[in-house]
Design a protein around this motif. Sequence first.
Motif, mmCIF file in Angstrom:
data_model
loop_
_atom_site.group_PDB
_atom_site.id
_atom_site.type_symbol
_atom_site.label_atom_id
_atom_site.label_comp_id
_atom_site.label_asym_id
_atom_site.label_seq_id
_atom_site.Cartn_x
_atom_site.Cartn_y
_atom_site.Cartn_z
ATOM 1 N N ASN A 8 6.892 -1.288 -5.893
ATOM 2 C CA ASN A 8 5.773 -0.520 -5.348
ATOM 3 C C ASN A 8 5.687 0.849 -6.026
ATOM 4 O O ASN A 8 4.848 1.085 -6.889
ATOM 5 C CB ASN A 8 5.939 -0.393 -3.826
ATOM 6 C CG ASN A 8 4.714 0.212 -3.169
ATOM 7 O OD1 ASN A 8 4.504 1.412 -3.218
ATOM 8 N ND2 ASN A 8 3.873 -0.618 -2.576
ATOM 9 N N GLY A 15 9.873 0.879 1.572
ATOM 10 C CA GLY A 15 9.374 -0.246 0.778
ATOM 11 C C GLY A 15 10.520 -1.091 0.273
ATOM 12 O O GLY A 15 11.682 -0.744 0.450
ATOM 13 N N THR A 172 7.167 -7.416 0.261
ATOM 14 C CA THR A 172 6.400 -6.238 0.699
ATOM 15 C C THR A 172 5.676 -6.528 2.011
ATOM 16 O O THR A 172 5.699 -5.728 2.951
ATOM 17 C CB THR A 172 5.375 -5.839 -0.388
ATOM 18 O OG1 THR A 172 6.087 -5.354 -1.526
ATOM 19 C CG2 THR A 172 4.413 -4.770 0.106
ATOM 20 N N ARG A 173 5.034 -7.690 2.085
ATOM 21 C CA ARG A 173 4.293 -8.028 3.306
ATOM 22 C C ARG A 173 5.239 -8.175 4.493
ATOM 23 O O ARG A 173 4.924 -7.763 5.616
ATOM 24 C CB ARG A 173 3.487 -9.318 3.106
ATOM 25 C CG ARG A 173 2.406 -9.209 2.039
ATOM 26 C CD ARG A 173 1.451 -10.401 2.072
ATOM 27 N NE ARG A 173 2.100 -11.694 1.908
ATOM 28 C CZ ARG A 173 2.296 -12.303 0.729
ATOM 29 N NH1 ARG A 173 1.904 -11.721 -0.391
ATOM 30 N NH2 ARG A 173 2.869 -13.486 0.665
ATOM 31 N N GLU A 175 8.205 -6.662 4.923
ATOM 32 C CA GLU A 175 8.663 -5.314 5.318
ATOM 33 C C GLU A 175 7.548 -4.561 6.047
ATOM 34 O O GLU A 175 7.777 -3.870 7.034
ATOM 35 C CB GLU A 175 9.083 -4.496 4.081
ATOM 36 C CG GLU A 175 10.165 -5.137 3.217
ATOM 37 C CD GLU A 175 11.560 -5.023 3.827
ATOM 38 O OE1 GLU A 175 11.725 -4.190 4.735
ATOM 39 O OE2 GLU A 175 12.454 -5.783 3.406
ATOM 40 N N LEU A 176 6.337 -4.719 5.527
ATOM 41 C CA LEU A 176 5.205 -3.996 6.090
ATOM 42 C C LEU A 176 4.935 -4.443 7.523
ATOM 43 O O LEU A 176 4.764 -3.611 8.428
ATOM 44 C CB LEU A 176 3.964 -4.255 5.209
ATOM 45 C CG LEU A 176 2.644 -3.682 5.693
ATOM 46 C CD1 LEU A 176 2.698 -2.164 5.732
ATOM 47 C CD2 LEU A 176 1.502 -4.125 4.769
ATOM 48 N N LEU A 183 -0.696 -3.151 11.268
ATOM 49 C CA LEU A 183 -1.066 -2.324 10.108
ATOM 50 C C LEU A 183 -1.659 -0.975 10.512
ATOM 51 O O LEU A 183 -2.287 -0.308 9.700
ATOM 52 C CB LEU A 183 -2.062 -3.064 9.185
ATOM 53 C CG LEU A 183 -1.692 -4.473 8.742
ATOM 54 C CD1 LEU A 183 -2.803 -5.063 7.884
ATOM 55 C CD2 LEU A 183 -0.389 -4.467 7.956
ATOM 56 N N ASN A 187 2.083 3.726 6.335
ATOM 57 C CA ASN A 187 3.060 2.864 5.676
ATOM 58 C C ASN A 187 2.996 3.016 4.161
ATOM 59 O O ASN A 187 2.077 3.642 3.619
ATOM 60 C CB ASN A 187 2.831 1.408 6.094
ATOM 61 C CG ASN A 187 1.466 0.909 5.682
ATOM 62 O OD1 ASN A 187 1.232 0.638 4.509
ATOM 63 N ND2 ASN A 187 0.528 0.814 6.629
ATOM 64 N N VAL A 189 2.327 0.940 1.871
ATOM 65 C CA VAL A 189 1.320 0.196 1.115
ATOM 66 C C VAL A 189 0.010 0.979 1.024
ATOM 67 O O VAL A 189 -0.587 1.101 -0.055
ATOM 68 C CB VAL A 189 1.089 -1.199 1.736
ATOM 69 C CG1 VAL A 189 -0.107 -1.894 1.104
ATOM 70 C CG2 VAL A 189 2.340 -2.064 1.567
#
Length: 511
Positions: A8, A15, A172-173, A175-176, A183, A187, A189
């Motif tokens: 990232n 991240g 990534t998704r 962790e996010l 969302l 964050n 992202v």
Amino acid sequence: MTIKFVPNDPLAKNGPPVRNVRPRADRSAGLADFSYTGQAPEGVYNIGTPEFLYWQCREAALLSVEVWEGIDGKLAAWGPSSPKKLELLQNAGVELNAGYSQTGLEFYEFTTGSKTTFSGASTDVVAHEAGHAFLDVIRPDLWNTSFPETNAFHEAFGDCMAILAALSDKQTREELLKATPDLGKSNFVEAVMEDLADGTKREFGASFDGSAPRRALNDFKWQLPTTLPTSGKPSVLTSEVHSFGRLFSGCFYDAIRNIFLASSSRTPASLWKAAQVAGKLLVAGARQAPETVRFFQSVGRAMILADQSANAGANRDALRAAFTRHEIALGSAAMLAPRASLAGAAPKLGGAKRGGILTATTRDDLKRRIGAPPSSRMSVTRRSIGGEQVAEATNYRNVSLADLSRDLRDVVVVVAEPMLIGSSGKRAALLSSMPQESVTTDEVHTFVQTLLEKDSISFDRDDGAKPATRGIRSAGARRGATEAQPRRRLPTHTVRVRGDKKVLERIRFVC
Ligand SMILES: [Zn+2]
């Protein structure tokens, strides 16, 4: 063999960590490609070494293309003004920046105190610059635009590509969603370019405009750019293109979020599906939107129409809510409805592609109505918006910059003023708003004012056309005492002689 990869940004908070990956294969022959410099044998190198930077930047660039092709199909060529291979310059010299120049993607290094920032080491930054290049493929007409909102859209589009590149990664998704299942919390992202922002803060202080990461999860409300300050600290919305672009990246992030929350499951897989749906609509909207001064709204409406024709309007509410949150209204139902009759017969839109699309009578009528001299240049093309064929007549107006600066006293910008033409009965009819000279002038002046304020115009041809140092520097090389002080900003524009005019033109986008 493997390489070390930052998925990232080097400073992405919470991240996914640096990982070892098998590097992506070279591009197939016949497709748009990169040319590389400073190659190193494949291997796991320490962060901060030139070898790491080469593989990191290459990997991020190939990832960006992969994400783009997942949305828009195989990328056969770069934009019409670019070579078959874009130069990928992972370290083009000393700047606290990165750029896209139509010949290459340029990244830099910059040292403040004990820290050296390498913009090419951030996947966010690389995906952002690649985003400028992708938009240049589908909308080469936007390269030289002088409207604040269109330029801000170019920046937002880069940030949207960085967000999509991040979301393409499964870890990534995961962790996010662990950190923020809906969302809705800040964050790593939606925050882009954390490391470059940190470098900027170290060098220029916290009140400098680029000294905090840009965030797509934001509460900024749209306002006419001509009413905003032309510069300011990161928390303030200004008419500067990166700052103002946060409005649109905000709409895009909220669109992903709304589509995701409306889906039947909230898994990493359904998040990627939502991101791809939003990405496809963004690209369709960007491709089809007429370039009016209110370009955010224009793209948003084109996204709604694209959703109507591709998905039977399944995401209309999600899109509308996203734009409404930033106070951009998308009343698109009547977007292509006739507004005023024009002189002359209906445009020729289907069937034979020969002969003029608009009659001379209609063209003359349009010029008269917008106060353009009869001799002014007007181009006419067919355009498909949401599956409907319309004619687009673009008038090119010269706007003087004499009032803004002594250096610009004999310089103009050439501004495209597009109008959409359809028919009502057998007559030609206007489907869009009519450009107004005073509005065009105000918007252009606001944009150029932001350029002057950031010292973004190069008045020396050689100075602006190329980065300060061309070629590849070895990582960690320090500025010598004899080397010129780095500019605060890479120039984005220069003045060129075109025929009998001096014209302000773009030379690159920066991050
Ligand atoms: Zn940019």
